[in-house]
Design a protein around this motif. Structure first.
Motif, mmCIF file in Angstrom:
data_model
loop_
_atom_site.group_PDB
_atom_site.id
_atom_site.type_symbol
_atom_site.label_atom_id
_atom_site.label_comp_id
_atom_site.label_asym_id
_atom_site.label_seq_id
_atom_site.Cartn_x
_atom_site.Cartn_y
_atom_site.Cartn_z
ATOM 1 N N GLN A 79 0.833 -1.206 0.000
ATOM 2 C CA GLN A 79 0.000 0.000 0.000
ATOM 3 C C GLN A 79 0.870 1.260 0.000
ATOM 4 O O GLN A 79 0.558 2.241 -0.677
ATOM 5 C CB GLN A 79 -0.917 -0.003 1.229
ATOM 6 N N TYR A 106 -3.366 -0.187 -17.079
ATOM 7 C CA TYR A 106 -3.402 -0.655 -15.695
ATOM 8 C C TYR A 106 -3.112 0.497 -14.743
ATOM 9 O O TYR A 106 -3.742 0.622 -13.678
ATOM 10 C CB TYR A 106 -2.378 -1.774 -15.496
ATOM 11 N N LYS A 144 -6.237 2.578 -14.337
ATOM 12 C CA LYS A 144 -7.213 1.925 -13.460
ATOM 13 C C LYS A 144 -6.825 2.087 -11.996
ATOM 14 O O LYS A 144 -7.669 2.369 -11.136
ATOM 15 C CB LYS A 144 -7.328 0.446 -13.821
ATOM 16 N N GLN A 145 -5.543 1.907 -11.704
ATOM 17 C CA GLN A 145 -5.076 2.041 -10.331
ATOM 18 C C GLN A 145 -5.179 3.491 -9.851
ATOM 19 O O GLN A 145 -5.541 3.749 -8.691
ATOM 20 C CB GLN A 145 -3.624 1.565 -10.216
ATOM 21 N N HIS A 202 -7.373 5.709 -10.882
ATOM 22 C CA HIS A 202 -8.800 5.976 -10.658
ATOM 23 C C HIS A 202 -9.252 5.366 -9.335
ATOM 24 O O HIS A 202 -10.011 5.977 -8.560
ATOM 25 C CB HIS A 202 -9.632 5.414 -11.808
ATOM 26 N N LYS A 203 -8.783 4.150 -9.069
ATOM 27 C CA LYS A 203 -9.125 3.478 -7.817
ATOM 28 C C LYS A 203 -8.582 4.251 -6.619
ATOM 29 O O LYS A 203 -9.238 4.330 -5.572
ATOM 30 C CB LYS A 203 -8.546 2.057 -7.836
ATOM 31 N N TRP A 204 -7.415 4.846 -6.785
ATOM 32 C CA TRP A 204 -6.765 5.558 -5.692
ATOM 33 C C TRP A 204 -7.359 6.949 -5.459
ATOM 34 O O TRP A 204 -7.555 7.362 -4.315
ATOM 35 C CB TRP A 204 -5.273 5.687 -5.986
ATOM 36 N N GLY A 251 -10.149 8.358 -7.346
ATOM 37 C CA GLY A 251 -11.546 8.579 -7.729
ATOM 38 C C GLY A 251 -11.689 9.265 -9.065
ATOM 39 O O GLY A 251 -12.812 9.553 -9.503
ATOM 40 N N SER A 275 -9.827 9.558 -13.268
ATOM 41 C CA SER A 275 -8.836 9.057 -14.211
ATOM 42 C C SER A 275 -7.686 10.054 -14.272
ATOM 43 O O SER A 275 -7.846 11.217 -13.870
ATOM 44 C CB SER A 275 -9.464 8.908 -15.601
#
Length: 285
Positions: free
Chosen positions: A229, A263, A266-267, A269-271, A273, A275
């Motif tokens: 993390q 990839y 995506k990461q 955006h996940k982190w 919120g 792009s």
């Protein structure tokens, strides 16, 4: 030939830098029988290492006959004298230094005004470093580079002195919590410096002497995050910084350790919120 020596050679720094410590000069000599320097005072540090023979070194209340393997240090402002033995005069190498950090470096390897002498059995290795320092000053067209090279070799010489003096140096504390804390700091620095590379948590744990599970537990106790993390956080924080510039998304992806831009997106955006493109547009709005 210097009339007081049967052998004498010296290299002088023609362009001393502001980096600390700075080597001013370095030389090698074989003084004649009974040859004496001082009592005198210098405004720089002067270090001698005896290769063979012997002589007497005095400074303040310190007096010592020095022989092969002994190194003595003259500190700025200290009254000193040294004299070659009348029967077996010494052969030595020396280096002159300046810089505020020099005293601190010497202290860290156990050399102070009160304890200005150490002994090493590694004369051959130490002599080779002195020779590299002296021959750094070839009076080429690049004296600044010569000065940098000499300073690099000087730090290696300090290392040799520290190894020779290690029996009197304070060891790193052996208490387990402090050792673990130091290793976690190493892991954090590893990640912070190498985030753009492929980092294996298993390899990092093994290098630091941990099982992965133990490293992760200790790491999380200190940082609040697992190593994985924390690595992602460092990468995403750097990506946010780079998105404020002109690099493409592909270039940013590669710069923060992702081979696949999709990839990475995506990461990110996940982190965050958003792009990478949305985050960049937000910065520019």
């Amino acid at each position: 030939m210097n009339p007081d020596h049967s052998q004498f050679s010296i290299g002088i720094n023609l362009s001393p830098e502001d980096h600390d410590p700075t080597v001013l000069f370095s030389g090698e000599g074989k003084p004649i029988h009974g040859h004496k320097i001082g009592p005198s005072v210098h405004d720089f540090f002067l270090i001698h290492t005896v290769l063979d023979g012997e002589g007497l070194f005095q400074t303040g209340g310190f007096s010592q006959v020095c022989r092969a393997g002994d190194t003595f240090v003259i500190f700025p402002g200290s009254l000193f004298s040294y004299q070659a033995d009348r029967n077996t005069p010494w052969h030595y190498v020396w280096v002159g230094l300046q810089g505020e950090a020099t005293a601190k470096l010497l202290s860290e390897i156990g050399i102070t005004r009160d304890k200005p002498l150490l002994h090493s059995e590694s004369i051959t290795e130490i002599y080779a470093v002195y020779e590299r320092i002296r021959t750094s000053f070839l009076q080429s067209a690049y004296p600044r580079l010569e000065s940098l090279e000499a300073s690099g070799w000087m730090r290696l010489l300090f290392h040799h002195f520290g190894i020779a003096n290690r029996s009197i140096l304070p060891a790193y504390p052996k208490q387990l919590p402090e050792v673990i804390d130091r290793q976690i700091d190493q892991a954090i620095r590893w990640i912070t410096l190498q985030f753009h590379q492929h980092i294996s948590i298993d390899q990092m744990a093994s290098t630091l002497g941990y099982h992965r599970a133990h490293l992760s537990k200790a790491f999380k106790q200190k940082t609040g995050l697992s190593p994985k993390q924390y690595l992602m956080k460092v990468r995403m924080d750097k990506a946010k910084e780079l998105l404020g510039g002109t690099l493409t998304i592909d270039q940013i992806s590669s710069s923060v350790g992702f081979n696949d831009a999709l990839y990475f997106s995506k990461q990110f955006h996940k982190w965050s919120g958003k792009s990478p493109s949305e985050y960049r547009n937000l910065l520019r709005s």
